[in-house]
Enzyme design. Structure first.
Site, PDB file in Angstrom:
ATOM      1  N   THR A  38      34.580  54.573  39.710  1.00  8.98           N
ATOM      2  CA  THR A  38      35.173  53.569  38.814  1.00  8.98           C
ATOM      3  C   THR A  38      36.512  53.074  39.371  1.00  8.98           C
ATOM      4  O   THR A  38      36.849  51.907  39.220  1.00  8.98           O
ATOM      5  CB  THR A  38      35.369  54.140  37.390  1.00  8.98           C
ATOM      6  OG1 THR A  38      36.150  55.317  37.469  1.00  8.98           O
ATOM      7  CG2 THR A  38      34.043  54.464  36.728  1.00  8.98           C
ATOM      8  N   HIS A  41      35.589  50.548  42.037  1.00 10.16           N
ATOM      9  CA  HIS A  41      35.208  49.255  41.447  1.00 10.16           C
ATOM     10  C   HIS A  41      36.460  48.411  41.176  1.00 10.16           C
ATOM     11  O   HIS A  41      36.482  47.210  41.428  1.00 10.16           O
ATOM     12  CB  HIS A  41      34.451  49.450  40.133  1.00 10.16           C
ATOM     13  CG  HIS A  41      33.056  49.964  40.293  1.00 10.16           C
ATOM     14  ND1 HIS A  41      32.220  49.536  41.306  1.00 10.16           N
ATOM     15  CD2 HIS A  41      32.338  50.852  39.569  1.00 10.16           C
ATOM     16  CE1 HIS A  41      31.059  50.167  41.194  1.00 10.16           C
ATOM     17  NE2 HIS A  41      31.109  50.970  40.148  1.00 10.16           N
TER      18      HIS A  41
HETATM   19 ZN   LIG Z   1      35.468  59.396  37.209  1.00 12.70          ZN
END
Ligand SMILES: [Zn+2]
Ligand SMILES: [Zn+2]
Length: 338
Positions: A38, A41
């Site tokens: 994440t 990203h």
């Molecule tokens: Zn994580």
């Protein structure tokens, strides 16, 4: 202290004052801090990241100072951090579904996190660990806890066959937990050769290169033509969710674990879900699974060392991010001198 801030669309290392703690907070010297998918990203500009925040939510450290209301933790303790702070009073918290908390805030996402030399953390977010394991292993408590929640949610039964689409760090943690939970065989679909190799070393029954092999034919061969009992998507893409669903047996159960972009959609035939009686569910973060995840790491029931493929210092964070974005790495982690 040195901290890596997310500002103006890039990571910027800055020298800032070491945070001062409140009565219920602990100051920790960060010892290891994983770079999550994440985070990547956000760094790649594919997801929103809050401006001016030190990211990093998978970390461990040593306690340097404690507030006067802190219980159960003392200076010098080694601690792993659960980054997800819940409110305790909303509809979901009061029903025991704390991960769905309406006021959920995460360290390293909403408030300053572990890509820094020091971080302040509310004491109830901390889990002590022994020196039997390294701070790098302990930093993986949070991702293991997320995977543990997913595995328990999909309910693998003794002897089940399991398909895992995506052999990244989380896919390979999920694979190990699936075996602990009683899977008879685990098949891993992963296009990158080095990751397939680690999957094999960690016990995958079969690995498939989806770029060169036909996944559905191999799954049929391995399951007497039926499809698998449980499918886990650990990539975060519509296409791979579709691939997972397509390889389920009648009555199969699908877990969507990967974090897909908001723009991804898939077309599914409702008739297929109905007639095959498929269960399709998601799992989100790590409710009540942190201490058990840490216990599994401490007892070496899962192999974390092979999951950590690259280590960098905080000053090398840009290099670390590029390595993570290359797609070849499993978990990239920042380590700090004690
Ligand atoms: Zn994580
Ligand atoms: Zn709440």
């Amino acid at each position: 202290m040195l901290g890596a801030f997310w500002k103006d669309g890039r990571i910027q290392l800055e020298e800032v004052p070491t945070p001062s703690i409140e009565k219920d907070e602990v100051l920790i010297k960060v010892l290891a801090s994983g770079i999550c998918g994440t985070d990547l990203h956000v760094f790649a500009g594919k997801a929103y990241g809050k401006e001016g925040i030190i990211r990093g939510h998978e970390f461990s450290g040593k306690v340097i100072a404690i507030g006067e209301k802190v219980k159960g933790i003392k200076e010098g303790d080694l601690v792993a951090v659960d980054p997800n702070i819940t409110c305790g009073y909303c509809y979901y918290c009061r029903r025991g579904e704390i991960h769905l908390c309406e006021n959920l805030r995460a360290i390293g996402v909403d408030v300053n996190g572990g890509f820094a030399e020091y971080c302040k953390v509310p004491f109830k977010q901390l889990y002590s660990f022994s020196s039997n394991i390294s701070p790098l292993e302990a930093a993986m408590m949070e991702p293991v806890a997320c995977a543990l929640h997913g595995i328990e949610k999909i309910g693998i039964k003794l002897g089940d066959s399991v398909l895992i689409v995506g052999g990244g760090a989380l896919g390979l943690i999920l694979m190990q937990l699936a075996y602990i939970h009683g899977a008879s065989k685990v098949v891993v679909v992963e296009p990158i050769e080095s990751k397939r190799k680690v999957a094999k070393e960690l016990g995958a029954t079969y690995v498939i290169d989806p770029l060169k092999e036909k996944v559905d034919e191999i799954i049929k061969d391995l399951t007497q033509g039926r499809g698998v009992d449980v499918g886990i998507e650990a990539v975060g893409k519509g296409d791979t969710v579709k691939l997972t669903i397509e390889n389920m047996r009648r009555g199969g159960r699908v877990l969507i674990f990967g974090v897909a972009p908001l723009s991804d959609y898939i077309a599914i035939s409702p008739y297929e879900i109905y007639s095959k009686e498929l269960t399709i569910t998601g799992s989100f973060v790590n409710p009540y699974t942190n201490s058990r995840a840490l216990a599994l790491i401490e007892e070496k029931r899962i192999n974390i060392e092979k999951i950590i493929s690259h280590k960098f210092s905080l000053r090398e964070i840009e290099k670390a991010i590029l390595t993570g974005l290359s797609g070849e790495a499993l978990r990239v982690i920042l380590y700090f001198e004690e």
